[in-house]
Enzyme design. Structure first.
Site, short mmCIF file in Angstrom:
data_model
loop_
_atom_site.label_atom_id
_atom_site.label_comp_id
_atom_site.label_asym_id
_atom_site.label_seq_id
_atom_site.Cartn_x
_atom_site.Cartn_y
_atom_site.Cartn_z
CG ASN A 7 -1.82 1.22 1.28
OD1 ASN A 7 -1.40 2.32 0.93
ND2 ASN A 7 -3.05 1.04 1.72
CD GLU A 34 -4.70 4.38 1.03
OE1 GLU A 34 -4.13 3.94 2.03
OE2 GLU A 34 -5.21 5.51 0.97
CG ASP A 160 -4.44 -2.09 3.53
OD1 ASP A 160 -4.76 -2.75 4.53
OD2 ASP A 160 -4.40 -0.84 3.51
CG ASN A 162 -7.71 -1.35 6.10
OD1 ASN A 162 -6.89 -0.84 6.86
ND2 ASN A 162 -8.06 -0.81 4.95
CG ASP A 232 -0.34 -4.25 4.30
OD1 ASP A 232 -0.99 -3.73 3.37
OD2 ASP A 232 0.04 -3.63 5.31
CG ASP A 261 0.40 5.07 6.04
OD1 ASP A 261 0.43 4.57 4.89
OD2 ASP A 261 -0.58 5.71 6.46
CG HIS A 262 0.32 0.24 4.43
ND1 HIS A 262 -0.48 -0.81 4.81
CD2 HIS A 262 -0.46 1.34 4.50
CE1 HIS A 262 -1.69 -0.38 5.10
NE2 HIS A 262 -1.71 0.93 4.92
#
Length: 271
Positions: A7, A34, A160, A162, A232, A261-262
DNA sequence: ATGACGAATCGTATTCGA
């Protein structure tokens, strides 16, 4: 066959990092999430120049997923079957590695499962529409995975999710209580998916703990404090799981300038 | 001193992410 998922949190903002990572990691297939851009704005040329075929399912501002592959991408489909979805969160294709003696094929999906927060809405007994959307999305993914399993092919659903699968997969489980990534309905939906007969790569190959996080918030020094979560994942069909060899988490990219951030997670399948 | 979040957008504030 190295299959990675990342991501990137805006492919335009992340382009230097994405190119640097592709060059050093050399994944055969990369599933990106993303993108935050439409198909026409995707930096296709820069990535093709590194030897990748590119298929995108883009969207302005939010979401957007892509498949990059050193091998041809065939039978490309966009969106989850059976789900009316305004949001670009799923792309799937078949990768054929013809050549050598036995050309094999693997179906690969890049998915960006909805976050789902906030869970509850004021002045109502039911869930907030964002959490309902997440649960509906997970149900559609389960149905589609069930269909794919009936084909008895090798496939990998990477992305991802989530979903924090277990307390060991976050730094402070008590703080995630009730959150859309961790609440019981989310865990139940994730388990229904896995229990169809899929193999989650990292938790199969390793104990998961504070060394296997894949996301650290930008805020409050989450990265230096290792306040991370593992969200992930690679889910493998039985034929793919039979070939599962190793996994890796490219945590060093979180220290790069302008990081996502990933971080990328990847698996290696035997030929 | 417990750590100015980052990205996109008709934008100099707001929404969204996880």
């Amino acid at each position: 066959m190295k299959i990675a998922s990342w991501n990137v949190n805006s492919v335009k903002a992340r382009l230097p990092n994405v190119l640097r990572w592709l060059e050093e990691a050399q994944p055969d297939i990369a599933c990106l999430q993303e993108l935050k851009c439409v198909d026409d704005a995707f930096p296709r040329d820069d990535i093709e120049a590194l030897g990748y075929n590119v298929e995108t399912h883009g969207q302005k501002t939010y979401n957007g997923v892509a498949l990059l592959s050193k091998y041809p991408l065939e039978d490309v489909s966009r969106g989850l079957p059976g789900l009316e979805d305004e949001q670009a969160r799923y792309i799937e294709a078949v990768v054929s590695t013809q050549g050598s003696t036995n050309g094999s094929a693997v179906r690969v999906a890049s998915l960006y499962l909805p976050n789902g927060n906030p869970v509850s809405q004021e002045s109502s007994d039911g869930f907030h529409e964002k959490y309902t959307y997440k649960l509906n999305w997970m149900a559609a993914l389960e149905a589609h995975a069930s269909t794919l399993l009936s084909y008895e092919e090798a496939f990998v659903l990477a992305g991802d999710y989530n979903v924090i699968p277990a307390p060991a997969d976050c730094h402070a489980p008590d703080k995630w209580e009730g959150d859309a990534l961790f609440r019981p309905e989310t865990h139940a939906a994730y388990r229904r998916l896995v229990h169809l007969g899929l193999t989650e790569a990292v938790s199969t190959l390793s104990v998961t703990d504070d060394t296997t996080y894949t996301f650290w918030d930008y805020q409050a020094g989450a990265w230096p404090k290792n306040n991370g979560i593992r969200i992930d994942h690679h889910l493998l069909s039985p034929l793919a799981a039979d070939k599962l060899e190793t996994f890796g988490i490219d945590k060093h990219t979180r220290d790069w300038e302008k990081p996502s951030d990933h971080v990328p997670v990847w698996i290696e399948l035997r030929d």
